[in-house]
Design a protein around this motif. Structure first.
Motif, PDB file in Angstrom:
ATOM      1  N   LYS A   3       0.224   6.911  -2.878  1.00  0.00           N
ATOM      2  CA  LYS A   3       1.584   7.019  -2.481  1.00  0.00           C
ATOM      3  C   LYS A   3       2.212   5.460  -2.091  1.00  0.00           C
ATOM      4  O   LYS A   3       3.296   5.268  -2.510  1.00  0.00           O
ATOM      5  CB  LYS A   3       1.767   8.182  -1.253  1.00  0.00           C
ATOM      6  CG  LYS A   3       3.051   8.240  -0.934  1.00  0.00           C
ATOM      7  CD  LYS A   3       3.416   9.672  -1.298  1.00  0.00           C
ATOM      8  CE  LYS A   3       4.692  10.176  -0.637  1.00  0.00           C
ATOM      9  NZ  LYS A   3       5.593  10.854  -1.253  1.00  0.00           N
ATOM     10  N   TYR A   4       1.277   4.607  -1.579  1.00  0.00           N
ATOM     11  CA  TYR A   4       1.659   3.589  -1.041  1.00  0.00           C
ATOM     12  C   TYR A   4       1.791   2.635  -2.485  1.00  0.00           C
ATOM     13  O   TYR A   4       3.059   1.862  -2.422  1.00  0.00           O
ATOM     14  CB  TYR A   4       0.733   3.026  -0.315  1.00  0.00           C
ATOM     15  CG  TYR A   4       0.620   1.422   0.097  1.00  0.00           C
ATOM     16  CD1 TYR A   4       1.952   1.007   0.935  1.00  0.00           C
ATOM     17  CD2 TYR A   4      -0.144   0.589  -0.454  1.00  0.00           C
ATOM     18  CE1 TYR A   4       1.921  -0.153   1.401  1.00  0.00           C
ATOM     19  CE2 TYR A   4       0.129  -0.838  -0.031  1.00  0.00           C
ATOM     20  CZ  TYR A   4       1.117  -1.145   0.813  1.00  0.00           C
ATOM     21  OH  TYR A   4       1.433  -2.667   0.989  1.00  0.00           O
ATOM     22  N   ILE A   5       1.267   2.573  -3.501  1.00  0.00           N
ATOM     23  CA  ILE A   5       1.200   1.978  -4.739  1.00  0.00           C
ATOM     24  C   ILE A   5       2.385   2.386  -5.320  1.00  0.00           C
ATOM     25  O   ILE A   5       3.166   1.520  -5.830  1.00  0.00           O
ATOM     26  CB  ILE A   5       0.068   2.259  -5.753  1.00  0.00           C
ATOM     27  CG1 ILE A   5      -1.119   1.596  -4.854  1.00  0.00           C
ATOM     28  CG2 ILE A   5       0.193   1.670  -6.943  1.00  0.00           C
ATOM     29  CD1 ILE A   5      -2.478   1.745  -5.596  1.00  0.00           C
ATOM     30  N   PHE A   9       5.707  -0.019  -6.116  1.00  0.00           N
ATOM     31  CA  PHE A   9       6.172  -0.036  -7.596  1.00  0.00           C
ATOM     32  C   PHE A   9       7.514   0.091  -7.546  1.00  0.00           C
ATOM     33  O   PHE A   9       8.477  -0.526  -8.173  1.00  0.00           O
ATOM     34  CB  PHE A   9       5.198   0.545  -8.441  1.00  0.00           C
ATOM     35  CG  PHE A   9       5.635   0.613  -9.982  1.00  0.00           C
ATOM     36  CD1 PHE A   9       5.434  -0.419 -10.574  1.00  0.00           C
ATOM     37  CD2 PHE A   9       6.487   1.715 -10.637  1.00  0.00           C
ATOM     38  CE1 PHE A   9       5.837  -0.721 -12.147  1.00  0.00           C
ATOM     39  CE2 PHE A   9       6.776   1.495 -11.767  1.00  0.00           C
ATOM     40  CZ  PHE A   9       6.325   0.324 -12.416  1.00  0.00           C
ATOM     41  N   LEU A  10       8.147   1.092  -6.864  1.00  0.00           N
ATOM     42  CA  LEU A  10       9.634   1.475  -6.908  1.00  0.00           C
ATOM     43  C   LEU A  10      10.437   0.328  -6.264  1.00  0.00           C
ATOM     44  O   LEU A  10      11.391   0.143  -6.767  1.00  0.00           O
ATOM     45  CB  LEU A  10       9.712   2.944  -6.315  1.00  0.00           C
ATOM     46  CG  LEU A  10      10.855   3.479  -6.226  1.00  0.00           C
ATOM     47  CD1 LEU A  10      11.625   3.516  -7.429  1.00  0.00           C
ATOM     48  CD2 LEU A  10      11.370   4.783  -5.267  1.00  0.00           C
ATOM     49  N   LEU A  11       9.955   0.105  -4.995  1.00  0.00           N
ATOM     50  CA  LEU A  11      10.575  -1.188  -4.418  1.00  0.00           C
ATOM     51  C   LEU A  11      10.780  -2.436  -5.430  1.00  0.00           C
ATOM     52  O   LEU A  11      11.884  -3.201  -5.526  1.00  0.00           O
ATOM     53  CB  LEU A  11       9.753  -1.547  -3.225  1.00  0.00           C
ATOM     54  CG  LEU A  11      10.502  -2.546  -2.120  1.00  0.00           C
ATOM     55  CD1 LEU A  11      12.089  -2.172  -1.970  1.00  0.00           C
ATOM     56  CD2 LEU A  11       9.552  -2.940  -0.883  1.00  0.00           C
ATOM     57  N   LEU A  12       9.588  -2.781  -5.758  1.00  0.00           N
ATOM     58  CA  LEU A  12       9.609  -3.972  -6.988  1.00  0.00           C
ATOM     59  C   LEU A  12      10.456  -3.783  -8.065  1.00  0.00           C
ATOM     60  O   LEU A  12      11.188  -4.576  -8.401  1.00  0.00           O
ATOM     61  CB  LEU A  12       7.874  -4.247  -7.236  1.00  0.00           C
ATOM     62  CG  LEU A  12       7.788  -5.426  -8.187  1.00  0.00           C
ATOM     63  CD1 LEU A  12       8.155  -6.656  -7.333  1.00  0.00           C
ATOM     64  CD2 LEU A  12       6.270  -5.428  -8.525  1.00  0.00           C
TER      65      LEU A  12
END
Length: 195
Positions: A3-5, A9-12
């Motif tokens: 979930k953290y990854i 990834f979504l934020l990046l």
């Protein structure tokens, strides 16, 4: 951890998409553009011992009899520019002491502006044909008056003039109007005819 990854990834991805826009362009500096009508001069023949030409842009011309024999004040008002050219006429009465006193007063009046002035530029004026001799002063800086002058025939007539605005003297702000009216003052000097 997955979930953290995914969130990272979504934020990046959002940052990369948002940063793909065109480069921002700064706005150019804006400058106040002041334009005044072209000067159109006409003869002024008042009940005073001299004639001159004034700009038709002036909205009012007033005459006042002052204390003393044959002494007058003439105000040329430019209400659109919030300024006035003040003229003061004095009769010399063929007395060289009066001439020297009037000249000294006119020069001292200009020198009082040295406290706020950055510079005072003097320009001699001579017209032998009309018997008009004098001095024009251009005052730079935050002085109360940006232009002053005096003219005389050295025998009977003595005329001084100064420009004032109805605003705090901020040289950068009033410079365009002061330069415009400086031409009108020079026209008054160059067109003075003694009666």
């Amino acid at each position: 951890m997955l979930k953290y990854i995914q969130n990272s990834f979504l934020l990046l991805s959002l940052i990369l998409v948002a940063s793909c826009a065109e480069d921002p362009t700064p706005k150019p500096n804006a400058y106040l553009r002041l334009s005044y009508p072209e000067a159109n001069y006409s003869d002024v023949n008042l009940d005073v011992p001299f004639t001159f030409q004034k700009n038709k842009f002036a909205t009012q011309v007033g005459v006042k009899k002052m204390a003393g024999a044959d002494n007058y004040g003439v105000n040329i008002t430019y209400s659109n520019l919030k300024g006035t050219i003040f003229l003061t006429y004095k009769n010399i009465n063929k007395d060289s002491k009066n001439l020297m006193e009037f000249m000294r007063d006119a020069q001292n009046f200009t020198q009082k502006h040295t406290i706020k002035a950055d510079e005072i530029i003097e320009q001699v004026y001579i017209n032998e044909d009309r018997k008009v001799y004098g001095m024009f002063y251009e005052v730079g800086g935050n002085a109360a008056s940006q232009s002053q002058f005096y003219v005389t025939d050295s025998v009977k007539h003595f005329l001084t003039g100064s420009l004032y605005f109805y605003a705090k003297p901020n040289y950068d702000s009033i410079l365009p109007a002061a330069k415009y009216l400086e031409k009108d003052i020079k026209q008054i000097m160059e067109s003075v005819t003694w009666k």
